[in-house]
Motif scaffolding. Structure first.
Motif, mmCIF file in Angstrom:
data_model
loop_
_atom_site.group_PDB
_atom_site.id
_atom_site.type_symbol
_atom_site.label_atom_id
_atom_site.label_comp_id
_atom_site.label_asym_id
_atom_site.label_seq_id
_atom_site.Cartn_x
_atom_site.Cartn_y
_atom_site.Cartn_z
ATOM 1 N N UNK A 257 -30.682 -20.392 41.136
ATOM 2 C CA UNK A 257 -31.955 -20.297 40.406
ATOM 3 C C UNK A 257 -32.831 -21.529 40.598
ATOM 4 N N UNK A 258 -32.256 -22.603 41.109
ATOM 5 C CA UNK A 258 -33.032 -23.829 41.304
ATOM 6 C C UNK A 258 -34.130 -23.653 42.343
ATOM 7 N N UNK A 259 -34.051 -22.591 43.146
ATOM 8 C CA UNK A 259 -35.057 -22.339 44.179
ATOM 9 C C UNK A 259 -36.467 -22.418 43.620
ATOM 10 N N UNK A 260 -36.705 -21.709 42.533
ATOM 11 C CA UNK A 260 -38.038 -21.734 41.907
ATOM 12 C C UNK A 260 -37.935 -21.852 40.394
ATOM 13 N N UNK A 261 -36.851 -22.472 39.919
ATOM 14 C CA UNK A 261 -36.632 -22.725 38.486
ATOM 15 C C UNK A 261 -36.749 -21.417 37.698
ATOM 16 N N UNK A 262 -35.935 -20.450 38.089
ATOM 17 C CA UNK A 262 -35.965 -19.152 37.413
ATOM 18 C C UNK A 262 -35.474 -19.261 35.974
ATOM 19 N N UNK A 263 -36.034 -18.428 35.131
ATOM 20 C CA UNK A 263 -35.452 -18.231 33.811
ATOM 21 C C UNK A 263 -34.161 -17.431 33.976
ATOM 22 N N UNK A 264 -33.190 -17.689 33.100
ATOM 23 C CA UNK A 264 -31.899 -17.013 33.212
ATOM 24 C C UNK A 264 -31.455 -16.445 31.870
ATOM 25 N N UNK A 265 -30.798 -15.304 31.926
ATOM 26 C CA UNK A 265 -30.034 -14.785 30.797
ATOM 27 C C UNK A 265 -28.667 -14.437 31.359
ATOM 28 N N UNK A 266 -27.628 -15.077 30.833
ATOM 29 C CA UNK A 266 -26.281 -14.942 31.387
ATOM 30 C C UNK A 266 -25.302 -14.489 30.310
ATOM 31 N N UNK A 267 -24.673 -13.348 30.528
ATOM 32 C CA UNK A 267 -23.544 -12.930 29.690
ATOM 33 C C UNK A 267 -22.304 -13.013 30.562
ATOM 34 N N UNK A 268 -21.417 -13.953 30.235
ATOM 35 C CA UNK A 268 -20.314 -14.275 31.129
ATOM 36 C C UNK A 268 -18.974 -13.885 30.504
ATOM 37 N N UNK A 269 -17.923 -14.591 30.867
ATOM 38 C CA UNK A 269 -16.578 -14.199 30.466
ATOM 39 C C UNK A 269 -16.284 -14.395 28.992
ATOM 40 N N UNK A 270 -15.121 -13.918 28.579
ATOM 41 C CA UNK A 270 -14.717 -14.049 27.190
ATOM 42 C C UNK A 270 -13.208 -14.026 27.025
ATOM 43 N N UNK A 271 -12.764 -14.610 25.945
ATOM 44 C CA UNK A 271 -11.356 -14.547 25.519
ATOM 45 C C UNK A 271 -11.388 -14.522 23.997
ATOM 46 N N UNK A 272 -11.938 -13.448 23.472
ATOM 47 C CA UNK A 272 -12.365 -13.404 22.078
ATOM 48 C C UNK A 272 -11.199 -13.319 21.100
ATOM 49 N N UNK A 273 -11.287 -14.083 19.992
ATOM 50 C CA UNK A 273 -10.255 -14.039 18.956
ATOM 51 C C UNK A 273 -10.512 -12.920 17.954
ATOM 52 N N UNK A 274 -9.471 -12.212 17.572
ATOM 53 C CA UNK A 274 -9.529 -11.159 16.567
ATOM 54 C C UNK A 274 -8.521 -11.559 15.491
#
Length: 496
Positions: A257-274
Motif C-alpha cells: 500500500x505504500x505505493x500511493x499511501x492507500x487507505x486500508x481496512x484489514x480483517x486478519x487472523x484470530x485465536x478468540x477466547x470463549x
C-alpha cells in the motif's frame, strides 16, 4: 457420494457447465491475458468443478482503468436516491435468486447447503444497511476564527477505486461489505476473490449487472494472490484496499500500500477466547461454544477456538462438549442433513491434521474426533475435534488452525480467565458465558478484542459492526465508521 447424487437448479448448473470461468471487467466476461487456468475442486468430493481465469498485473490494470472510468463517468452523476434504488433491487434479487448462488457456493467452498441458504437474511440485512447509508452521507457547516466574512463547511466525497480482496470462507456475505459500501457511496471496485472459492462472487456480480449495475462499477479479477492480489494492492490507480485473510498476507498488503499511501481496512487472523464461568447455563453454553468453533467447519476468522472454562466445571463441560460434537453430522455439502462440510482443500485438511498431531504429541487430551472421516468419497473431511487439558504453552492453543479443532483450557478465577484470554497476539473477538452480568461485563471490557459476545457467539449486525485489534487488523466493518472509510472529508472555505 458424487455431486451427481444431488440436484441443483438449472441456472446454477448452466453456470457451472461453463467450466472455464472468465474475468468480469467493465460488465463483460473476458479471458485473462494468461492462458493458464486455475483448477477448481469440490471439497466434498475432490472432483474438478472447472477452471478460473488466472488474472495477472495486466488484467488488474485493465480492471482498474474500467473502474476509474466508471467512477469519473455516468456513475458519478447518480443521486443518492438512485444508488439506494439499485440497492433495493439487489435486496429483491437476493430474495428471489439466493438459492442459486448458495448452491454454487456450497459446491465451490464446501459449506453445507442448509447453512448457505440460511445466509439469505444476513445478506439482505447488509444490503438494507447500505441502502439506508446511501441517504446518510453528509458534511456540516462549522465555525471558524478567520477575519472577514468567511463561511466554512465540510463535504464527504467518495475516495475512488477500491480494491477488494475477498476470503474464501464466506463469499456470499463478505462481498457485501465492499460492494454494498461502493454502491452506497459512489465508489467503484475491483474484486479479487480467493482462488479457493471465486465462483459465487462471479455469478453474483453477473446478476447485479442484470438489475442495472453500470458497467465498470464492480469488476472481478480471479487469480493467485501472489500475482493478481499483489498487483491490485500495489496499483497506483487504487485508492483503498479492503482485505480479509491471514495476518501474514495482511503484512504484505500493508507493504504494497505504500505505493500511493492507500487507505486500508484489514480483517486478519484470530485465536478468540470463549470464556465459560461456573454459573453459566451449560444447556446454552455447550452448544453455543461448540458452534462458535465448529460453525463453517472452524473456517472463520473469529472462531472461538480457545474455550477457557472454570476449573470447577471443566470436567463436566468437556464431557458435554465432546458428546455434543459427536452428534454433528459431517457430510457432502449438498446433503440437506449435513451440519459440518469438508474443509476447503486437501492442503487445508493436511494442515489441520498436523495440528491434531501436535496436540497429541504435546500432551493435550484428545476427547473427541481427531481421525479423518472415512466413507465419504474423496472429500476433505475433518471431524469436530476436542482437546482437553490444554495449556497456553501448546501449539494448538497459540496458533490459528482454521479448522474444526478446539482447545479446552481451565482457569481458577476471573483474573486468570482474563489473562489467558488476552494471552494471544490476536484480538478479533471473544465471548463470555455467565449468569452474573457484573462478571460478564468485567470480562467483556477487559478482553482486548474488536468484538465480544455475552451468552452467545458470532452474532453480527452491520448496524453495529465489528473491528479488529492487535494482530487481527484494523478498520471498521459495519456502523457509521464503515462508510467513512469509503469517503474522505473535504474542507470548503467561502469568502463572501
Amino acid at each position: 457420494m458424487t455431486d451427481a447424487t444431488y440436484t441443483i437448479s438449472e441456472n446454477a448448473r448452466n453456470f457451472l457447465d461453463r467450466r472455464m470461468h472468465s474475468l468480469l471487467i467493465d460488465g463483460e466476461r473476458i479471458p485473462a491475458v494468461s492462458d493458464e487456468g486455475i483448477e477448481v475442486r469440490n471439497p466434498s468430493t475432490g472432483e474438478v468443478l472447472g477452471y478460473l481465469a488466472s488474472g495477472g498485473a495486466s488484467d488488474v490494470d485493465k480492471a482498474v482503468k474500467a473502474a476509474r472510468a466508471a467512477f469519473e463517468g455516468e456513475w458519478s452523476g447518480w443521486t443518492p436516491y438512485q444508488r439506494q434504488a439499485l440497492l433495493f433491487r439487489a435486496y429483491d434479487l437476493i430474495g428471489k435468486r439466493f438459492d442459486e448462488i448458495a448452491e454454487i457456493e456450497s459446491l465451490d467452498m464446501g459449506v453445507p447447503i442448509a447453512k448457505a441458504r440460511a445466509a439469505r437474511p444476513a445478506a439482505q440485512r447488509m444490503v438494507q444497511f447500505f441502502a439506508s447509508m446511501a441517504l446518510s452521507i453528509r458534511g456540516e457547516t462549522v465555525q471558524n476564527g478567520l477575519p472577514g466574512d468567511v463561511m466554512t463547511m465540510t463535504l464527504k466525497a467518495p475516495v475512488g477505486v477500491v480494491g477488494g480482496i475477498i476470503p474464501w470462507n464466506g463469499s456470499l456475505t463478505a462481498l457485501w461489505w465492499i460492494v454494498g459500501a461502493v454502491m452506497a457511496t459512489g465508489c467503484t471496485t475491483v474484486l479479487k476473490p480467493a482462488t479457493e472459492a471465486s465462483l459465487s462472487v462471479l455469478r453474483l456480480v453477473e446478476m447485479l449487472h442484470e438489475i442495472g449495475l453500470p458497467k465498470g462499477v464492480v469488476n472481478v479479477v480471479t487469480g493467485h494472490g501472489a500475482t493478481a492480489g499483489d498487483a491490485l494492492a500495489r496499483h497506483a490507480g487504487v485508492d483503498r484496499i479492503a482485505f480479509t485473510g491471514s495476518t501474514e498476507t495482511g503484512r504484505k498488503i500493508i507493504d504494497a500500500s505504500k505505493t500511493n499511501i492507500k487507505r486500508l481496512q484489514l480483517e486478519l487472523g484470530g485465536k478468540s477466547p470463549d470464556i465459560v464461568f461456573a454459573d453459566a447455563d451449560l444447556d446454552k453454553a455447550v452448544p453455543g461454544a461448540a458452534m462458535g468453533i465448529f460453525n463453517n467447519t472452524g473456517q472463520i476468522c473469529f472462531a472461538g477456538s480457545r474455550i477457557i472454562v472454570d476449573r470447577r466445571i471443566v470436567e463436566e463441560f468437556t464431557a458435554r462438549l465432546a458428546a455434543f460434537s459427536k452428534t454433528l453430522r459431517v457430510g457432502h455439502s449438498l446433503d440437506p442433513e449435513t451440519q459440518l462440510g469438508p474443509v476447503i482443500s486437501e492442503r487445508q485438511r493436511d494442515i489441520v491434521m498436523s495440528y491434531v498431531e501436535a496436540g497429541r504429541s504435546e500432551g493435550a487430551q484428545l476427547v473427541a474426533g481427531g481421525t479423518p472421516v472415512e466413507g465419504l468419497g474423496g472429500g476433505y473431511y475433518v471431524p469436530p475435534t476436542v482437546f482437553g487439558n490444554v495449556d497456553m504453552g501448546m501449539t494448538i492453543a497459540r496458533e490459528e488452525i482454521f479448522g474444526p479443532v478446539v482447545s479446552v483450557i481451565p482457569f481458577d478465577d476471573v483474573e486468570e480467565a482474563i489473562r489467558i484470554g488476552n494471552q494471544t497476539e490476536y484480538g478479533l473477538a471473544g465471548a463470555v458465558w455467565s449468569e452474573n452480568i457484573s462478571t460478564a461485563l468485567r470480562v467483556a471490557e477487559r478482553i482486548h478484542s474488536g468484538a465480544m459476545w455475552v451468552n452467545c457467539y458470532g452474532l453480527i449486525d452491520p448496524m453495529v459492526g465489528f473491528n479488529g485489534a492487535k494482530m487481527s487488523g484494523y478498520g471498521a466493518k459495519g456502523g457509521l465508521a464503515h462508510l467513512d472509510t469509503y469517503l474522505y472529508t473535504k474542507s470548503v472555505y467561502i469568502q463572501r
